[in-house]
Design an enzyme around this catalytic site. Structure first.
Site, short mmCIF file in Angstrom:
data_model
loop_
_atom_site.label_atom_id
_atom_site.label_comp_id
_atom_site.label_asym_id
_atom_site.label_seq_id
_atom_site.Cartn_x
_atom_site.Cartn_y
_atom_site.Cartn_z
N ARG A 90 0.38 6.52 -0.15
CA ARG A 90 -0.35 7.19 -1.10
C ARG A 90 -0.91 8.14 -0.20
O ARG A 90 -1.57 6.49 0.83
CB ARG A 90 -0.80 6.91 -1.98
N ASP A 122 -12.46 1.11 -11.30
CA ASP A 122 -11.57 0.60 -10.38
C ASP A 122 -10.54 1.25 -9.91
O ASP A 122 -10.71 1.68 -8.97
CB ASP A 122 -11.16 -0.70 -10.67
N ASN A 123 -10.50 2.87 -10.82
CA ASN A 123 -9.95 3.48 -11.04
C ASN A 123 -10.85 5.16 -10.93
O ASN A 123 -10.10 6.41 -10.80
CB ASN A 123 -8.54 4.28 -11.91
#
Ligand code: AMP
Ligand code: MG
Length: 475
Positions: A163, A241-242
């Site tokens: 990523r 957290d995202n």
């Protein structure tokens, strides 16, 4: 390949972690345009290193906390991800390269640290789609088979996603340090955030800088959520957290695209109360920003009461700022040029009608765009259900069809990654390790605001209503 590790500038955030040794790794998807954009060498050895982490000298796991579905978890962290490092761009910016599914770390909490081929392929398709749709997003450099089997609902081939993100600084990273009241580390994280994402704030000082940082992060979140709503994207797991402070989309676990329009649409199997439903995304972004604001309080020099008041005041601007951008977004989708008294009515009436008539979100706007472009088959599907509304709308756009068409053409995608198409590709990969449906979809999604005749089939909504379609976190 040597990469920098910017997170070492922040105490306690970053820990050496070894990528699992896999035998028999094999790259199945490699994103050449992205590799070229980042100036990466593309010899086989470097590709293998960046796609699988094998023979890569150092890797790291980042600590973070987070509110998951509203509940605070003090320690999450990269439990199935390894940061390989950051590559420098030509204009001072840099991009993290991080593997997902590359084995357990100290943050795995009993998990296996692995990822199946299905979620890996979904992340590749969806993040590339959002990039093509001009939505801020992390990207996918590659998907590789690990050579191992991963057991979830059923066994599947293990995979590693590589990523690319403009950073992995999460609201949860701030929460992790704030919970420990580690003021120095928090300050270092603020400095890293400013140097990577908001360099224009570097000249500001102390409290003024912190307030400006909060507002800048808020602006990016607003941009992001408005652009999700423009294309009918439902993220599905907007935990803190995202949530990246860069304002990029991250974590493509349970995401999906809306077919039939419904403000309450949700697809994630675990989102039982619709916390992350399509129309709830703005409220959640604002809630996440409140959690971000809380982490900054101790860094201010002013008395706490005053700081809380200042941050609350900034956060209270969210609604107005968001609604202004949202309205502009709908106006562009409808080709409306001037904000007169008819605009709110036109927007609201259309949304209500679309919801009542179960109209396909994307294709409704495709048809409206076709009308302004004066194409001959325009309005076939929506003529009957929207007859009254269309009369009003045509009365406005007929006065400037060409300008409306220009606005609508860049706001209304012709092609999106439809859930049933993505699922069919995932199934192919699960069964045979490749899918010949993928290349045409990716080609179409590179230029989703125009339609090649051979890609017309991609506009087809799912045959059966996809209200019951369910997505799952890729764990
Ligand atoms: P996510 O659902 O990807 O947002 O992950 C939430 C948290 O669970 C993060 O801390 C992940 O690292 C962790 N996690 C998810 N899947 C796994 C797994 N298979 N093994 C270990 N940790 C995991
Ligand atoms: Mg996550």
């Amino acid at each position: 390949m040597k990469l920098d590790n910017p997170y070492q500038r922040v105490s306690g955030l970053c820990h050496e972690a070894k990528v699992q040794d896999f035998t028999g790794t094999h790259i199945v998807l490699w994103n050449t345009p992205l590799a070229q954009q980042l100036g990466l060498p593309e010899d086989e050895l470097t590709k293998a290193q960046l796609a699988t982490g094998q023979a890569h000298p150092h890797a790291f796991a980042l600590a973070y906390a987070g509110h998951q579905f509203g509940n605070y978890v003090p320690l999450l962290g990269d439990g199935r991800a390894h940061l390989l490092g950051a590559v420098a761009g030509s204009q001072g910016q840099s991009w993290d390269i991080q593997l997902k599914g590359s084995g357990a770390t100290q943050f795995s909490r009993g998990g296996d640290g692995l990822c199946g081929i299905g979620p890996a392929v979904r992340e590749f398709i969806m993040s590339e789609a959002l990039a093509g749709l001009k939505v801020p997003t992390t990207r996918c450099l590659s998907v590789a088979l690990s050579g191992d089997t991963v057991v979830r609902q059923k066994p599947s081939a293990g995979a590693i996603v590589s990523r690319v993100a403009s950073s992995h600084i999460r609201v949860g990273s701030f929460q992790f340090l704030a919970a420990q009241q580690d003021i120095q580390a928090l300050r270092e994280l603020v400095d890293l955030t400013i140097s990577r994402h908001y360099p224009q704030l570097a000249q500001l000082h102390a409290d003024e800088q912190l307030l400006a940082l909060f507002s800048a992060v808020m602006d990016r979140q607003i941009e992001l959520i408005v652009s999700w709503m423009r294309i009918g994207f439902i993220h599905g797991v907007m935990n803190t957290d995202n949530t990246l402070v860069s304002g990029e989309t991250i974590d493509y676990g349970p995401c999906a695209m809306m077919s039939q329009f419904d403000f309450n649409r949700t697809f994630s199997s675990i989102d039982r109360h619709g916390r992350y439903a399509y129309g709830n995304q703005p409220q959640i972004a604002s809630w996440n920003l409140a959690r971000f604001a809380e982490t900054l309080i101790d860094l201010f020099t002013a008395p706490q009461e005053q700081v809380v008041e200042q941050l609350t005041q900034r956060l209270s601007q969210f609604g107005e700022l968001f609604n202004t951008k949202l309205k502009t977004m709908w106006m562009h989708k409808l080709g409306l040029m001037s904000d007169d008294e008819h605009v709110d009515e036109l927007i609201n009436e259309l949304l209500v009608a679309m919801q009542e008539q179960h109209l396909d979100f994307t294709n409704t706007f495709v048809e409206l765009t076709a009308y302004c472009k004066q194409q001959k088959d325009a309005l076939v599907e929506i003529q009957a259900p929207l007859v009254e509304w269309l009369r009003k709308w045509q009365g406005v756009v007929d006065q400037h069809l060409e300008q409306s068409a220009a606005l609508m053409s860049v706001s209304n995608p012709q092609v999106i990654p439809r859930n049933h198409q993505v699922e069919a590709i995932i199934e192919d990969f699960e069964q045979q390790g490749y899918s010949d449906k993928l290349a045409p979809l990716l080609t179409a999604l590179k230029v989703p605001y125009s339609l090649q005749e051979e890609h017309r089939y991609l506009q087809q909504p799912p045959a059966s209503n996809d209200e019951d379609y369910q997505t799952f976190c890729g764990t």
